[in-house]
Design a protein around this motif. Structure first.
Motif, PDB file in Angstrom:
ATOM      1  N   ARG A   1      37.813  17.039   7.002  1.00 48.92           N
ATOM      2  CA  ARG A   1      37.270  15.654   6.891  1.00 48.92           C
ATOM      3  C   ARG A   1      36.015  15.625   5.842  1.00 48.92           C
ATOM      4  O   ARG A   1      35.811  14.844   5.231  1.00 48.92           O
ATOM      5  N   TYR A   2      35.283  17.040   6.030  1.00 50.56           N
ATOM      6  CA  TYR A   2      33.910  16.770   5.093  1.00 50.56           C
ATOM      7  C   TYR A   2      34.409  16.874   3.834  1.00 50.56           C
ATOM      8  O   TYR A   2      33.938  16.427   2.613  1.00 50.56           O
ATOM      9  N   THR A   3      35.534  17.704   3.360  1.00 51.66           N
ATOM     10  CA  THR A   3      35.781  18.127   1.968  1.00 51.66           C
ATOM     11  C   THR A   3      36.635  17.122   1.424  1.00 51.66           C
ATOM     12  O   THR A   3      36.678  16.931   0.229  1.00 51.66           O
TER      13      THR A   3
ATOM     14  N   THR B   1      35.608  14.028   2.063  1.00 49.14           N
ATOM     15  CA  THR B   1      34.402  13.084   1.670  1.00 49.14           C
ATOM     16  C   THR B   1      33.617  13.333   0.654  1.00 49.14           C
ATOM     17  O   THR B   1      32.889  12.724  -0.003  1.00 49.14           O
ATOM     18  N   ASN B   2      33.481  14.816   0.680  1.00 50.84           N
ATOM     19  CA  ASN B   2      32.455  15.385  -0.290  1.00 50.84           C
ATOM     20  C   ASN B   2      33.190  16.469  -1.210  1.00 50.84           C
ATOM     21  O   ASN B   2      33.538  17.486  -0.631  1.00 50.84           O
TER      22      ASN B   2
ATOM     23  N   LEU C   1      36.979  19.219  11.260  1.00 52.38           N
ATOM     24  CA  LEU C   1      36.016  18.922  10.829  1.00 52.38           C
ATOM     25  C   LEU C   1      35.637  19.297   9.355  1.00 52.38           C
ATOM     26  O   LEU C   1      35.139  18.665   8.547  1.00 52.38           O
ATOM     27  N   VAL C   2      35.839  20.461   8.648  1.00 51.27           N
ATOM     28  CA  VAL C   2      35.577  21.181   7.619  1.00 51.27           C
ATOM     29  C   VAL C   2      36.443  20.321   6.610  1.00 51.27           C
ATOM     30  O   VAL C   2      35.938  19.860   5.507  1.00 51.27           O
TER      31      VAL C   2
ATOM     32  N   TRP D   1      26.715  27.251   8.173  1.00 47.50           N
ATOM     33  CA  TRP D   1      26.540  25.758   8.766  1.00 47.50           C
ATOM     34  C   TRP D   1      27.045  25.831  10.319  1.00 47.50           C
ATOM     35  O   TRP D   1      28.431  25.903  10.319  1.00 47.50           O
TER      36      TRP D   1
ATOM     37  N   LEU E   1      28.742  12.831   9.324  1.00 47.69           N
ATOM     38  CA  LEU E   1      30.177  12.486   9.446  1.00 47.69           C
ATOM     39  C   LEU E   1      30.684  12.679  10.574  1.00 47.69           C
ATOM     40  O   LEU E   1      31.541  11.833  11.159  1.00 47.69           O
ATOM     41  N   GLN E   2      30.184  13.667  11.448  1.00 48.96           N
ATOM     42  CA  GLN E   2      30.801  13.708  13.008  1.00 48.96           C
ATOM     43  C   GLN E   2      30.175  12.281  13.620  1.00 48.96           C
ATOM     44  O   GLN E   2      30.943  11.675  14.608  1.00 48.96           O
TER      45      GLN E   2
ATOM     46  N   VAL F   1      27.047  17.158   7.442  1.00 51.17           N
ATOM     47  CA  VAL F   1      28.355  17.376   8.378  1.00 51.17           C
ATOM     48  C   VAL F   1      28.218  16.436   9.768  1.00 51.17           C
ATOM     49  O   VAL F   1      29.005  15.779  10.239  1.00 51.17           O
TER      50      VAL F   1
END
Length: 306
Positions: A136-138, A140-141, A133-134, A243, A287-288, A284
């Motif tokens: 995938r987040y970085t 996109t952001n 997850l982390v 988070w 994104l999930q 986040v």
């Protein structure tokens, strides 16, 4: 009498020749025995040490070099002056032909010095038990960087490596798991890189934890719990924002008021660090929900945004 003297001399000569022959034979046998023993040691030294973990990743050199060149060329061109070939050679020298349970900080320090770089303030994102997850987040952001988004982490993420005392110096069959010995190549590398990443953090830093695991969101023995939080500099870091993410559909094993988060807050506050916590940080969670938009949790998430 002359004949007797000649016969005596002949017997002495034969006896001397016999002794010389015996000595030559003994020396020869000793040499042969030494050669056999040496060959045995040589054959024995060719045996690879056997471990429980997967071996060195095939084509490791090409992978490290390719990732390094890509990082300094396209991911972070500000680092274009980094010498990728030298970085690879330095990394290889840290573990090749070495027992993989005897790796030291000194082995890796030259590599850390070569490949490290500054981390902009307010961009450091730590994590524990949220690997997929982390990142995938970085991806996109780009406002945040995990350790794996730095050069040291980018080059080695997902690969394994270790040496062997005998030729060819690298073990492609097996490497030690972290549980087999503490001073193995991967463990020492990631602990050093994690320590450096924490030391260079400044401003507001974030940490993404998993509130859906039974063991608790904060685990003292994790790299975040045992290394990174103790190397955050209170003179440079103003706030740690937690988070606490839950899987879509749960379970919600722990909230920001839970026991492990309370313990984490206490550790940070004792180090004079300000701390805050948010359950299911909305960007986040969105994104999930992109992976499961029809789930009830995501409909609630959408209505909250509206």
């Amino acid at each position: 009498m002359p004949f007797q003297n000649r016969s005596s001399r002949t017997r002495h000569r034969h006896r001397a020749l016999l002794l010389v022959g015996i000595m030559v034979l003994l020396v020869t046998l000793a040499a042969v025995l030494a050669a056999v023993l040496a060959q045995g040691r040589k054959e024995s030294s060719k045996k690879l040490l056997h471990w429980k973990g997967k071996g060195t990743t095939e084509n490791l050199e090409q992978i490290i070099l390719g990732r390094c060149y890509n990082y300094v060329t396209t991911v972070n061109p500000a680092l274009r002056d980094k010498d990728c070939q030298k970085i690879w050679e330095t990394m290889k020298n840290a573990f090749i032909y070495k027992n993989p349970c005897n790796i030291t900080i000194e082995d890796y320090q030259p590599l850390m010095d070569l490949a490290s770089h500054p981390i902009p303030c307010n961009k450091s994102l730590f994590w524990s038990k949220t690997n997929d997850l982390v990142h995938r987040y970085t991806k996109t952001n780009h406002s945040f960087l995990t350790l794996e988004d730095t050069l040291l982490g980018y080059m080695t993420d997902g690969v394994s490596w270790c040496g062997n005392p005998s030729s060819p110096g690298i073990n492609y069959k097996s490497c030690p798991k972290w549980s087999e010995c503490e001073s193995n190549p991967s463990s020492v590398y990631w602990k050093m890189a994690s320590k450096m990443f924490a030391e260079r953090a400044c401003g507001v830093v974030q940490v993404m934890l998993n509130g859906s695991i039974d063991a608790g969101a904060f685990i003292n023995s994790s790299i975040f719990g045992s290394i990174e939080i103790f190397n955050l500099d209170p003179d440079k870091v103003s706030t740690v924002q937690i988070w606490l993410m839950h899987n879509i559909g749960g379970p919600q094993s722990e909230s920001c008021m839970g026991p492990s988060i309370t313990r984490l807050k206490s550790i940070l506050e004792e180090r004079a660090l300000s701390v805050s916590c948010e359950d299911n940080y909305r960007p986040v969670q969105l994104l999930q929900c992109a992976s499961d938009p029809d789930h009830a949790d995501c409909r609630l998430c959408t209505s909250n945004v509206e």
